[in-house]
Design a protein around this motif. Structure first.
Motif, PDB file in Angstrom:
ATOM      1  N   GLY A 174      64.877 -28.976  25.569  1.00  0.00           N
ATOM      2  CA  GLY A 174      64.900 -29.527  27.073  1.00  0.00           C
ATOM      3  C   GLY A 174      63.620 -30.048  27.662  1.00  0.00           C
ATOM      4  O   GLY A 174      63.573 -30.983  27.892  1.00  0.00           O
ATOM      5  N   GLY A 175      62.563 -29.238  27.324  1.00  0.00           N
ATOM      6  CA  GLY A 175      61.334 -29.520  27.853  1.00  0.00           C
ATOM      7  C   GLY A 175      60.825 -30.732  27.003  1.00  0.00           C
ATOM      8  O   GLY A 175      59.814 -31.341  27.810  1.00  0.00           O
ATOM      9  N   GLU A 176      61.211 -30.965  25.753  1.00  0.00           N
ATOM     10  CA  GLU A 176      60.732 -32.102  25.169  1.00  0.00           C
ATOM     11  C   GLU A 176      61.288 -33.259  25.337  1.00  0.00           C
ATOM     12  O   GLU A 176      61.175 -34.647  25.081  1.00  0.00           O
ATOM     13  N   SER A 177      62.620 -33.083  25.974  1.00  0.00           N
ATOM     14  CA  SER A 177      63.398 -34.398  26.371  1.00  0.00           C
ATOM     15  C   SER A 177      62.957 -34.762  27.779  1.00  0.00           C
ATOM     16  O   SER A 177      62.340 -34.311  28.505  1.00  0.00           O
ATOM     17  N   ALA A 233      64.453 -21.858  21.961  1.00  0.00           N
ATOM     18  CA  ALA A 233      64.993 -23.090  21.210  1.00  0.00           C
ATOM     19  C   ALA A 233      65.499 -24.262  22.090  1.00  0.00           C
ATOM     20  O   ALA A 233      65.222 -25.434  22.131  1.00  0.00           O
ATOM     21  N   LEU A 234      66.291 -23.558  23.066  1.00  0.00           N
ATOM     22  CA  LEU A 234      67.194 -24.596  23.903  1.00  0.00           C
ATOM     23  C   LEU A 234      66.084 -25.036  24.848  1.00  0.00           C
ATOM     24  O   LEU A 234      66.187 -26.448  25.117  1.00  0.00           O
ATOM     25  N   LEU A 235      65.258 -24.129  25.653  1.00  0.00           N
ATOM     26  CA  LEU A 235      64.379 -24.503  26.569  1.00  0.00           C
ATOM     27  C   LEU A 235      63.325 -25.547  26.166  1.00  0.00           C
ATOM     28  O   LEU A 235      62.871 -26.540  26.757  1.00  0.00           O
ATOM     29  N   SER A 253      58.054 -14.600  21.912  1.00  0.00           N
ATOM     30  CA  SER A 253      57.712 -15.254  20.496  1.00  0.00           C
ATOM     31  C   SER A 253      57.306 -16.674  20.832  1.00  0.00           C
ATOM     32  O   SER A 253      56.594 -17.440  19.986  1.00  0.00           O
ATOM     33  N   GLY A 254      58.266 -17.129  21.666  1.00  0.00           N
ATOM     34  CA  GLY A 254      58.262 -18.603  22.021  1.00  0.00           C
ATOM     35  C   GLY A 254      56.953 -19.142  22.883  1.00  0.00           C
ATOM     36  O   GLY A 254      56.938 -20.393  23.229  1.00  0.00           O
ATOM     37  N   THR A 255      56.593 -18.142  23.733  1.00  0.00           N
ATOM     38  CA  THR A 255      55.636 -18.512  24.601  1.00  0.00           C
ATOM     39  C   THR A 255      54.061 -18.197  24.359  1.00  0.00           C
ATOM     40  O   THR A 255      53.196 -18.891  24.899  1.00  0.00           O
ATOM     41  N   ILE A 256      53.983 -17.645  23.253  1.00  0.00           N
ATOM     42  CA  ILE A 256      52.444 -17.285  22.777  1.00  0.00           C
ATOM     43  C   ILE A 256      51.561 -18.640  22.745  1.00  0.00           C
ATOM     44  O   ILE A 256      50.523 -18.432  23.322  1.00  0.00           O
ATOM     45  N   VAL A 281      58.040 -25.299  35.624  1.00  0.00           N
ATOM     46  CA  VAL A 281      58.901 -24.434  35.126  1.00  0.00           C
ATOM     47  C   VAL A 281      59.737 -24.876  33.688  1.00  0.00           C
ATOM     48  O   VAL A 281      59.551 -24.032  32.660  1.00  0.00           O
ATOM     49  N   PHE A 282      60.265 -26.171  33.953  1.00  0.00           N
ATOM     50  CA  PHE A 282      61.370 -26.333  32.565  1.00  0.00           C
ATOM     51  C   PHE A 282      60.690 -27.509  32.013  1.00  0.00           C
ATOM     52  O   PHE A 282      61.310 -27.932  30.641  1.00  0.00           O
ATOM     53  N   VAL A 283      59.639 -27.980  32.184  1.00  0.00           N
ATOM     54  CA  VAL A 283      59.218 -29.194  31.227  1.00  0.00           C
ATOM     55  C   VAL A 283      57.642 -29.259  31.128  1.00  0.00           C
ATOM     56  O   VAL A 283      57.286 -28.747  30.081  1.00  0.00           O
ATOM     57  N   SER A 284      56.579 -29.296  31.993  1.00  0.00           N
ATOM     58  CA  SER A 284      55.111 -29.261  31.708  1.00  0.00           C
ATOM     59  C   SER A 284      54.961 -27.891  31.153  1.00  0.00           C
ATOM     60  O   SER A 284      53.669 -27.805  30.525  1.00  0.00           O
ATOM     61  N   GLU A 285      55.267 -26.667  31.594  1.00  0.00           N
ATOM     62  CA  GLU A 285      55.182 -25.294  31.171  1.00  0.00           C
ATOM     63  C   GLU A 285      56.468 -24.795  31.030  1.00  0.00           C
ATOM     64  O   GLU A 285      56.661 -23.669  31.749  1.00  0.00           O
ATOM     65  N   VAL A 286      56.982 -24.860  29.862  1.00  0.00           N
ATOM     66  CA  VAL A 286      58.264 -24.565  29.626  1.00  0.00           C
ATOM     67  C   VAL A 286      58.395 -22.974  29.355  1.00  0.00           C
ATOM     68  O   VAL A 286      59.412 -22.387  29.442  1.00  0.00           O
TER      69      VAL A 286
END
Length: 467
Positions: free
Chosen positions: A165-168, A160-162, A35-38, A181-186
């Motif tokens: 983190g990706g937006e920070s 929500a947590l990731l 749901s968060g990746t679509i 993996v964690f920022v540009s393509e969370v």
């Protein structure tokens, strides 16, 4: 001394039930994490509506294939080995989705994960049912649904947590794998987060026993008796093993044709019908497309994901209530109460969209009421019934057919909901889901109340049924 022994038995039963139920956690996590990746995947690979639907439903196609083979494999090689394979497939999928290099690779790894989900979705509740005494079987199998809801909640929370983190300003070197993996393509880390519970499930399956009813079906009576004795004590185990063996002898040779025998075919029809309707009433549409529905109602993406965490929490709490009451109120009463609440909630949500009263949190209140109603009734009761109502020798095959129907329904919903939301509007979509609630009470009239009955007593009731 007796009290101490009983406590030890309950502790052991709870351990193996929770270990098997962890397959439900992965089922829920895998279902909800998408749901968060679509939106991110759609933008990354420039997907149109049809390809977006295929991205969502591709794992479900894997589920269908996994379920189709799981029954035969589990009847032949055992429940435990099949669940171990499921844990391995989950792990491969999580890692692959996190590091995939193309949309095609992503789909392939989603298909692999779907195989794992399909196997676990059928075998986890079946296994728990086969190891649990009649007086607590409902609660033990309902742990599987609880694990599903907990997996959904954890996936929402992880997303929500990731996302936060990706937006920070996380300090990963730009262009590195970790930054990707964690920022540009969370979305990659959202999928990859599943590897932790997947490996835990894989490891746990090595330390649980094989199903005693599967042992008995293979004439491995000493091993069956040993497992039953560890759960129930030696005296009860002897009586239970005798009952199991008598039931198996009456069944004759195991075959697919047994599913068409009088009485058993009614159980198969009931299982298939309830399984399909469980998806056509819209539960997974809300899980998959909840963020989009909430965004269209005026909430931002981060708020929508936060709303999904609330949905997940309500789902878990309502399922806990169902676990506490299912062996007291009975399966049918819980499902009937739940379906009434679902119907009212769906009509209310559709009406809010027609009246354009979707701003704020009134919409979420009725979505939460729907989730609560599903979690109290349909959610746990479906898996309990499917794990109870089939004879030992064909339980794997019969439950495979019923669980296959769950995933066929889920695949259809995953594919058509984007089109329904776009063409029929959200209001029309929810009204259709409400109509699908109506046949459930009539189907339940064909189902005997199974609370407090042994699996062999339930089997006897179906076989004697007249058509």
């Amino acid at each position: 001394m007796t009290s101490r022994t009983q406590k030890t038995n309950k502790t052991y039963l709870l351990f193996i039930a929770l270990a098997a139920a962890f397959g439900g956690f992965l089922f829920g996590y895998d279902t909800a994490v998408i749901s968060g990746t679509i939106g991110f995947v759609k933008d990354k690979f420039a997907l149109d509506t049809v390809m977006e639907g295929w991205f969502v439903s591709s794992a479900l196609v894997g589920c269908i294939v996994g379920v189709a083979f799981a029954g035969e494999l589990s009847d032949r090689f055992g429940r435990k080995k099949s669940l171990i394979a499921s844990g391995l497939l989950f792990s491969i999928s999580a890692i692959g989705c996190a590091v995939c290099g193309s949309h095609t690779e992503l789909i392939i790894y989603r298909l692999v994960g779907g195989l794992g989900v399909g196997i676990a979705s059928m075998l986890s509740p079946l296994y728990i049912s086969e190891v649990s005494p009649a007086n607590v079987r409902g609660r033990m199998v309902a742990l599987y649904q609880f694990a599903i809801t907990l997996g959904i909640l954890c996936a929402y929370f992880a997303n929500a947590l990731l996302l936060g983190g990706g937006e920070s300003s996380v300090s990963f070197a730009e262009g590195s794998l970790l930054h990707t993996v964690f920022v540009s393509e969370v979305w990659r880390s959202m999928f990859g987060s599943e590897v932790i519970p997947a490996l835990l499930f894989f490891a746990a399956m090595f330390v649980v026993p094989e199903s005693p009813r599967w042992y008995a079906s293979k004439n491995r009576n000493e091993e069956a008796g040993a497992v039953l004795a560890k759960i129930n004590g030696a005296e009860v185990a002897k009586k239970e093993l005798k009952s199991i063996k008598n039931a198996i002898e009456k069944e004759g040779e195991s075959s697919w044709s047994m599913l068409l025998q009088p009485g058993i075919r009614i159980a198969v029809f009931v299982g298939v019908a309830l399984a399909l309707l469980s998806q056509f009433t819209g539960i997974n549409a809300i899980i998959y497309y909840g963020p989009r529905i909430m965004e269209e109602a005026g909430l931002q993406l981060s708020d929508a994901l936060g709303g999904q965490v609330v949905i997940g929490a309500v789902n878990v709490l309502a399922t806990v209530y169902a676990i506490m009451k299912i062996d007291q109120f009975g399966r049918k009463n819980l499902m009937k109460g739940g379906i009434i609440g679902m119907f009212i909630s769906l009509i209310a949500v559709g009406t809010l969209f027609i009246l354009e009263m979707t701003q704020g949190y009134l919409l979420i209140v009725f979505i939460l009421t729907f989730i609560m109603s599903f979690a109290v009734g349909y959610g746990p009761v479906l898996w309990v019934l499917l794990s109870e109502i089939y004879p030992t020798k064909v339980r794997g095959r019969a439950m495979s057919v019923a669980t296959l129907s769950v995933w066929v329904g889920t695949a259809v919903i995953g594919q058509v909901v984007p089109w329904m939301l776009e063409t029929l509007t959200p209001a029309g979509t929810f009204f259709i889901f409400a109509v699908c609630c109506l046949p459930v009470p009539f189907i339940l009239k064909s189902v005997p109340e199974t609370k407090g009955l042994s699996l062999e007593d339930i089997e006897s009731a179906w076989v004697k049924a007249k058509e």
